[in-house]
Structures are given as C-alpha cells and as structure tokens.
Design an enzyme around this catalytic site. Structure first.
Site, PDB file in Angstrom:
ATOM      1  N   THR A  19      68.495  71.595  76.605  1.00  0.00           N
ATOM      2  CA  THR A  19      69.686  72.356  76.227  1.00  0.00           C
ATOM      3  C   THR A  19      70.325  71.879  74.929  1.00  0.00           C
ATOM      4  OG1 THR A  19      70.126  72.708  78.562  1.00  0.00           O
ATOM      5  CG2 THR A  19      71.976  73.003  77.094  1.00  0.00           C
ATOM      6  N   ASP A  63      61.296  72.768  77.892  1.00  0.00           N
ATOM      7  CA  ASP A  63      62.284  72.555  78.940  1.00  0.00           C
ATOM      8  C   ASP A  63      61.776  71.327  79.685  1.00  0.00           C
ATOM      9  OD1 ASP A  63      64.261  74.513  80.961  1.00  0.00           O
ATOM     10  OD2 ASP A  63      63.255  72.760  81.807  1.00  0.00           O
TER      11      ASP A  63
END
Ligand code: ASP
Length: 349
Positions: A19, A63
């Site tokens: 993120t 991710d």
C-alpha cells in the site's frame, strides 16, 4: 538533545510493493503504484535530511500476500550485493506478510553490521491522512543513525511502524485497520519515535565483528506445516498435517504455555510423527508469553514425546527459522538441536 551527525549517510530504499507505494490516480480514483525514482517528489520531507537516498524497485512490485521465499532471496541478495555502498537499507513492503519477510531476512543475513528497516503503511502515501510518510521518515532516520564510534545504531532487521522500532523476528501483524498494525509482545521496542527517537540500546544486538560482511544464507527448505490446535480437532486432520509425506517439520500452535490435548490418539500421532523423523516445534497461540512444557502434565507429555520448545517465538519467526535451518542440513536431529539456540534474538532463553 541527542544528535548524531548522519549527514553523509547513504541509504538504499527498496520498494517491493504494498500500500505505501500507491497513490490515487485522480482520473479514476484508483490506487496505482507510483514511479519510485520520484520518491523525493512524493515525500519532499526526505530531502531535508541531506542523506543520499537511492531507490530500487522490485519488478514487478507485489502485494505482499504474493511474497514467496524467492522474493526473500532476491531481497537478501540485493542487500548483500549493495552492502558496501550503503550505510543502511529501508525495505518498503506490504504489511500483510512483513513479519514473515523481516523474520526470514534476519536469518538469511547473519552477522549484520548495518540496519535493514522494513516499513509500509495502512494508507497509501498519496492519501492526505497517510501513515506512510511518518513511517518512512522515521525508518530513514533510524537507518542512518550512528553511535559515537560511527557504527550503525541498530544493526538489525527491524520493522518501523507507528513510531515503534521492533526487532523484525519478534513481530506479528495484529490489526488490519488501525495504524498500530504490528506488535512485539515478547520484546520491548528497540526504539520509540516521539519528539526524539529514543533508542533502547541495551536491547539492540551488536555484531561480533563490525568489519566482517554478513554471511548470506540462501538455502531455504520450505517443507513446513502449521498445526493449530483447537477443540474439536479430529485425528484425521492431525494425522494429515503431522505425518504428511511432503512435510519435514511441523509447528504445533498450542494453548497457553504449550499445552495440547492429552487424549491417547493425539499423543499416539505425535509419537508416530516423531518416529517418522519429523521435526516438531511447540509455539504458543498466545500473542505474549512463552512455551514451558514443564508446567502442566499436558505439556510435559509433548516434551517427553520429542517435541522441541519454540520458547517465546512467534509463528512467523519459527517458520523462517525452520526454513533456514532445514536449508542448512538434511539431518532432522541436527535441526531440532539448532532450534534450541537463539540465533538472532528471535527467542528469549
Ligand atoms: N495487501 C497489502 C500488502 O500486504 C496491504 C498493505 O500493504 O498494507 O501488500
């Protein structure tokens, strides 16, 4: 006021994904990774430090739920190859598996003399209320910090998150929503960032030889399963996990101080796995505290059957330690013996 002159520090910022490296694309409001070559544009505060900060981006960025041991090898190799060029390394990583990666790197880079600081964020760096800037700025300052002798202040693999610097192999992700995503329940923080960064120097590990380059360990054997004990667990499930052909070691996540059911079928299956030569390690399901198989009869039975103590290890760290030790030798007895040693601050003995 405590000040160290780190103006000449050179740091390598490695972006693996997660993120933190995203910003909102105003055209469609979706989160997209930004070009890491422009990190100083995104976080202009970093230029106030006057450090040399180079960046390197994984390709593709991922991710962190897609992290695999291959990524750890890439990361450890990169740090090893660039070791002499930088004073410290910052690894930007998704939070989901950051504790696993930090644990793994702590075993793969033996005898660190420089900081390897993992950080990330719960909100992307381009979002106004992001925790990413603060996390990154603290991580950078800590990675550059030196002591009076000019040695790295924190020559360890750490996670820096929400103003806390924690030994990486002691951490667990505990919160999916708020900014305090990680905890290190069995070891106090190595530093806390407030107005000043306060280092807990007594806890920070120092290398035996500051002039020696770390030893890079790339052999990892991942044939480990995790058996989480729960009421109602069935013999079939336990047997499948403990005695699976592909499994060389099993982390048994037990209750409290290392207790498991005393039912005969369970003990028999533990005995069967031990006879098959499996490596069995007892780690508590509790967030804090340690396994002690001498307290209760149920724990003692496991010890007698040949289950090794994981002491106050996190599951993430026990997993990484097993990967590392099993990569070193094919002798399971030797692995069980080596598990008992504190290799890089991962257990308290
Ligand atoms: N799923 C993301 C990751 O771990 C979450 C984060 O970065 O915090 O990569």
């Amino acid at each position: 006021m405590e000040m160290t002159d780190c103006t000449k520090a050179s740091l390598l910022l490695i972006y693996t994904g997660g993120t933190i490296g995203m910003k909102q694309d105003p055209s469609d409001m979706t989160l997209k990774p930004f070009n890491f070559g422009q990190i100083l544009e995104e976080v202009p505060e970093l230029s106030k430090f006057a450090y040399r900060i180079d960046s390197f981006s994984f390709d593709p960025i991922i991710d962190s739920s897609d992290i695999e041991p291959e990524s750890w090898k890439e990361l450890a190799t990169l740090i090893y190859e660039k070791y002499d060029e930088y004073d410290g390394f910052i690894v930007l990583h998704g939070t989901d598996t950051m504790s696993y990666s930090a644990s793994a790197l702590s075993f793969m880079l033996e005898g660190l003399t420089k900081p390897v600081i993992f950080t990330g964020s719960q909100l992307p760096i381009g979002v106004p209320r992001t925790d990413g800037k603060e996390n990154l700025i603290s991580a950078v300052e800590i990675a550059a910090a030196k002591d009076a002798d000019g040695h790295a202040r924190v020559p360890e693999v750490c996670i820096c998150f929400d103003n806390m610097l924690m030994r990486g192999n002691r951490t667990t992700k505990v919160n999916a929503d708020n900014f305090r995503a990680f905890r290190s329940e069995n070891l106090p923080p190595l530093a806390e960032a407030g107005i000043y960064i306060r280092y807990n120097d007594g806890l920070i590990r120092k290398p035996a030889d500051w002039d020696r380059k770390p030893v890079l360990h790339l052999d990892l054997d991942t044939r480990v399963s995790i058996l989480k004990i729960h009421p109602g667990i069935t013999p079939q499930v336990v047997e499948n996990i403990l005695c699976g052909k592909e499994t060389r070691a099993v982390i048994i996540e037990t209750y409290g101080s290392g207790n498991a059911p005393s039912r005969p079928w369970f003990i028999e299956l533990i005995g069967k796995a031990v006879r098959m030569g499996k490596i069995l390690v007892n780690v508590t399901q509790c967030l804090a505290g340690s396994v002690n198989m001498d307290i209760y009869a149920n724990g003692k039975t496991l010890k007698k059957a040949g289950v090794a103590s994981g002491y106050d290890s996190t599951t993430e760290s026990a997993l990484a330690k097993l990967f590392h030790l099993m990569g070193k030798t094919q002798d399971n007895g030797k692995v069980t013996e080596m598990l008992d040693a504190d290799l890089c601050g991962e257990i308290s003995k």
